[in-house]
Design a protein around this motif. Structure first.
Motif, PDB file in Angstrom:
ATOM      1  N   VAL A 165       1.379   8.479  -7.245  1.00 38.94           N
ATOM      2  CA  VAL A 165       2.190   7.465  -6.093  1.00 38.94           C
ATOM      3  C   VAL A 165       3.645   7.480  -7.589  1.00 38.94           C
ATOM      4  O   VAL A 165       4.726   7.705  -6.626  1.00 38.94           O
ATOM      5  N   ASP A 169       0.943  -1.360   0.011  1.00 41.53           N
ATOM      6  CA  ASP A 169      -0.206   0.089  -0.147  1.00 41.53           C
ATOM      7  C   ASP A 169       0.412   1.010   0.059  1.00 41.53           C
ATOM      8  O   ASP A 169       1.655   1.088   0.156  1.00 41.53           O
ATOM      9  N   PHE A 170       0.601   2.143  -0.785  1.00 41.27           N
ATOM     10  CA  PHE A 170       1.029   3.559  -0.718  1.00 41.27           C
ATOM     11  C   PHE A 170       1.203   4.236   0.852  1.00 41.27           C
ATOM     12  O   PHE A 170       1.996   4.839   1.156  1.00 41.27           O
ATOM     13  N   CYS A 188      -6.329  -4.254  -7.707  1.00 42.99           N
ATOM     14  CA  CYS A 188      -5.114  -3.805  -7.506  1.00 42.99           C
ATOM     15  C   CYS A 188      -4.196  -4.811  -7.454  1.00 42.99           C
ATOM     16  O   CYS A 188      -3.224  -4.655  -8.060  1.00 42.99           O
ATOM     17  N   GLY A 204      -2.456   1.729  -9.287  1.00 41.96           N
ATOM     18  CA  GLY A 204      -3.600   2.357  -8.129  1.00 41.96           C
ATOM     19  C   GLY A 204      -5.087   2.400  -8.591  1.00 41.96           C
ATOM     20  O   GLY A 204      -5.573   1.606  -9.555  1.00 41.96           O
ATOM     21  N   ARG A 205      -5.820   3.587  -7.855  1.00 46.79           N
ATOM     22  CA  ARG A 205      -7.062   4.198  -8.938  1.00 46.79           C
ATOM     23  C   ARG A 205      -7.205   4.332  -9.753  1.00 46.79           C
ATOM     24  O   ARG A 205      -6.500   4.880 -10.848  1.00 46.79           O
ATOM     25  N   THR A 214       0.174  -0.934  -4.563  1.00 39.91           N
ATOM     26  CA  THR A 214      -1.363  -1.475  -4.989  1.00 39.91           C
ATOM     27  C   THR A 214      -2.099  -0.795  -3.775  1.00 39.91           C
ATOM     28  O   THR A 214      -2.571  -1.109  -2.872  1.00 39.91           O
ATOM     29  N   THR A 215      -2.572   0.355  -4.349  1.00 36.68           N
ATOM     30  CA  THR A 215      -3.450   1.477  -3.756  1.00 36.68           C
ATOM     31  C   THR A 215      -4.422   2.552  -4.688  1.00 36.68           C
ATOM     32  O   THR A 215      -4.781   1.962  -5.500  1.00 36.68           O
ATOM     33  N   ASN A 216      -5.199   3.408  -3.403  1.00 36.04           N
ATOM     34  CA  ASN A 216      -6.455   3.203  -4.351  1.00 36.04           C
ATOM     35  C   ASN A 216      -6.220   5.114  -4.308  1.00 36.04           C
ATOM     36  O   ASN A 216      -6.716   5.778  -4.726  1.00 36.04           O
ATOM     37  N   ASN A 217      -4.229   5.288  -4.088  1.00 37.39           N
ATOM     38  CA  ASN A 217      -4.342   7.026  -4.198  1.00 37.39           C
ATOM     39  C   ASN A 217      -4.197   6.978  -5.945  1.00 37.39           C
ATOM     40  O   ASN A 217      -4.254   5.727  -6.640  1.00 37.39           O
ATOM     41  N   SER A 218      -4.208   7.501  -6.809  1.00 37.98           N
ATOM     42  CA  SER A 218      -3.526   8.068  -7.859  1.00 37.98           C
ATOM     43  C   SER A 218      -2.346   7.017  -8.304  1.00 37.98           C
ATOM     44  O   SER A 218      -1.331   7.816  -8.185  1.00 37.98           O
ATOM     45  N   PRO A 219      -2.598   6.679  -9.493  1.00 37.08           N
ATOM     46  CA  PRO A 219      -0.875   5.985 -10.167  1.00 37.08           C
ATOM     47  C   PRO A 219       0.229   6.795 -10.280  1.00 37.08           C
ATOM     48  O   PRO A 219       1.388   6.703 -10.413  1.00 37.08           O
TER      49      PRO A 219
END
Length: 250
Positions: free
Chosen positions: A145, A35-36, A178, A164-165, A137-142
């Motif tokens: 990241v 996770d980020f 993700c 990401g998202r 593997t994140t819900n934030n924008s790639p």
């Protein structure tokens, strides 16, 4: 048991500190899914997530769309709650795309002042050096990241595996999408991977994907949330993982 002892026991319950167990986790992990926001950095350390959520709500209200959100959703401190709420009511719409882009721009501004998680940078470099493959593997924008990792000189440790998202907001964690995208792209079996996350949604996504999970709980509030979700293996610092990897690399 004294009050101090009780607090100490509560803080360490469910925390994985045994070097042998950590060594086994790191030895088995041929692929590490990170996770980020949390394990790698505190994205909103100096750029309030609550303010961003409030700004998104105000933007909707300025367009006459106050009724899209419930009172609870309007008061949330989590911008993803606002984004998900609008997507549930208008999935795939231009409105959702514009709202998501506004959130991405706020995340990009936050990335410039994000606070690196202690020991994350050397742990990432060491894990890559001993031959494990890494993915985000994140819900934030790639985009966010990539911006942060490039600024820290870490992008090459992950590229091209940043997941990401997307516009499919219903696939945000706790949906395992993700993680599954990362595993497919890397040709990895779930059992050969390890997910490092700091939230119940990370734990749930890992369980759904069949990936072993290690929680990062920087404080007791985070630890309690993870324990309540069912996580039983966690660390309060990334430093023991780094020590374990350095032993593995000898």
């Amino acid at each position: 048991m004294t009050s101090d002892a009780t607090q100490t026991a509560a803080a360490t319950a469910g925390t994985l500190t045994d070097p042998g167990e950590l060594g086994e986790l790191t030895r088995r992990a041929r692929v590490v899914l990170w996770d980020f926001d949390g394990p790698i950095c505190r994205l909103f350390a100096r750029h309030s997530a609550g303010r961003i959520a409030g700004d998104l709500v105000e933007w909707l209200e300025s367009r006459g769309l106050r009724g899209l959100l419930t009172e609870t959703e309007r008061e949330t401190l989590d911008p993803h709650v606002v984004l998900r709420a609008v997507d549930r009511r208008h999935p795939g719409s231009d409105l959702v795309a514009e709202l998501e882009e506004r959130l991405t721009q706020e995340e990009l501004r936050a990335a410039s002042s994000a606070m690196p998680t202690a020991y994350a940078d050397p742990l990432i470099r060491t894990w890559a050096a001993v031959g494990s493959r890494l993915a985000i593997t994140t819900n934030n924008s790639p985009r966010v990241v990539r911006t942060y990792l490039t600024g820290r000189g870490l992008h090459s440790c992950f590229a091209p595996h940043i997941y990401g998202r997307t516009q499919d907001l219903h696939r945000l964690k706790p949906n395992p999408d993700c993680l599954n995208r990362a595993l497919r792209a890397m040709g990895a079996a779930p059992s050969a991977a390890l997910m490092i996350g700091d939230s119940p949604s990370d734990f749930t996504a890992a369980c759904e994907a069949g990936v072993p999970f290690l929680g990062y709980a920087r404080n007791e509030r985070k630890a309690k949330c993870l324990r309540n979700a069912g996580a039983r293996q966690m660390v309060q610092s990334l430093e023991p993982l780094l020590r374990s990897l350095r032993v593995l690399g000898r």
